[in-house]
Design a protein around this motif. Structure first.
Motif, PDB file in Angstrom:
ATOM      1  N   VAL A 121      15.743   5.226  20.295  1.00 20.58           N
ATOM      2  CA  VAL A 121      14.479   4.965  19.611  1.00 20.58           C
ATOM      3  C   VAL A 121      14.365   3.489  19.235  1.00 20.58           C
ATOM      4  CG1 VAL A 121      15.169   5.466  17.208  1.00 20.58           C
ATOM      5  CG2 VAL A 121      12.832   5.925  17.958  1.00 20.58           C
ATOM      6  N   GLU A 152      20.768   8.875  20.087  1.00 20.42           N
ATOM      7  CA  GLU A 152      19.338   9.051  19.804  1.00 20.42           C
ATOM      8  C   GLU A 152      18.784   7.876  19.005  1.00 20.42           C
ATOM      9  OE1 GLU A 152      19.394  13.964  19.726  1.00 20.42           O
ATOM     10  OE2 GLU A 152      19.687  12.807  17.880  1.00 20.42           O
ATOM     11  N   GLY A 165      12.819  14.139  21.385  1.00 18.45           N
ATOM     12  CA  GLY A 165      12.824  13.222  20.252  1.00 18.45           C
ATOM     13  C   GLY A 165      13.060  13.930  18.935  1.00 18.45           C
ATOM     14  N   ARG A 199      19.353  11.559  13.490  1.00 22.19           N
ATOM     15  CA  ARG A 199      19.584  11.269  14.899  1.00 22.19           C
ATOM     16  C   ARG A 199      21.069  11.001  15.154  1.00 22.19           C
ATOM     17  NH1 ARG A 199      14.877   7.755  13.927  1.00 22.19           N
ATOM     18  NH2 ARG A 199      13.031   8.559  14.997  1.00 22.19           N
TER      19      ARG A 199
END
Length: 261
Positions: A122, A118, A208, A114
């Motif tokens: 999360v 990102e 995602g 990621r």
């Protein structure tokens, strides 16, 4: 058949590992399309559905040991392994740790390295999950996972995923979600040791498990190839089971092995 696992079909052994917050019924749309060619095993991961509870923190070696036990119980020395989302992290870690037991590997909608933004996003979702109303949290996940068209066309299937999310034991869910949220380096570490052929797939609109991640992961694997499905988000096994089944048949069956060698 127990509430924790289901086995169906005939042919080459194939194990399906679901994502965080879900259970083995995630595969209800895909499994019937595979049963003519594969002996399909799907089971509830630790802390999910009817699977054993997670005691304290979730650790990847515990999920690896669970897959070992499932293969042993099935009487299989090895199998093809498909992991979806968090299941992809487990499948990749397993392929690196148990190369003799994984014939071919499929990583579906799986995170890889990621970006800082990102990773922050999360971790924010993890923090919110600890306090947020479960119904509200489920609704947010469903919006990210499903395309608007599928939500409109198949509300009953979306509702079945929502029920699974709402029914989760919160402590077990949070333990698993933390492993997933902090696990984007799992495959970066495992990739050099994954010698078997691997297929990496995601939806073109998955925010995602992005196409960038999928292509990067395929490049990092010694024998990896990437496929991005345009117009899809995160729920490929539910929204696009025929596309996934076709890709698996091409990759796993003998004629596919020749074409992709």
């Amino acid at each position: 058949m127990s509430r924790q696992r289901q086995r169906s079909g005939r042919g080459q052994p194939l194990v399906l590992l679901h994502g965080v917050g879900l259970d083995h019924t995630l595969w209800d749309d895909l499994a019937p399309l595979l049963e003519a060619d594969f002996d399909v095993l799907r089971y509830d991961l630790l802390g999910h559905g009817a699977g054993p509870a997670i005691e304290g923190l979730a650790h990847m070696p515990d999920f690896v040991a669970q897959l070992d036990a499932e293969l042993d119980q099935a009487g299989w020395s090895g199998a093809h392994v498909l992991g979806y989302s968090m299941g992809g992290l487990i499948a990749g870690a397993y392929a690196a740790a148990r190369p003799q037991r994984v014939k071919r590997l499929i990583l579906l909608s799986t995170v890889f390295q990621r970006t800082a933004d990102e990773a922050q996003a999360v971790m924010a979702r993890l923090a919110a999950a600890a306090t947020q109303d479960v119904q509200a949290a489920a609704a947010i996940s469903l919006q990210r996972w499903f395309t608007p068209g599928f939500q409109a066309a198949r509300p009953e299937r979306v509702a079945s995923i929502e029920r699974r999310l709402v029914q989760n034991d919160r402590a077990n869910f949070l333990a698993a979600y933390r492993l997933f949220a902090e696990g984007d380096q799992v495959l970066a570490n495992a990739a050099p040791d994954i010698a078997c052929p691997a297929l990496v797939m995601t939806g073109g609109e998955d925010v995602g498990s992005t196409p960038r991640m999928t292509r990067g992961l395929a490049r990092a694997l010694p024998d990896g190839r990437a496929r991005v499905i345009d117009g899809q988000r995160h729920m490929l096994p539910v929204e696009a089971p025929a596309i996934v089944a076709s890709a698996l048949q091409a990759f796993l069956l003998p004629q596919g092995a020749e074409l992709s060698a």
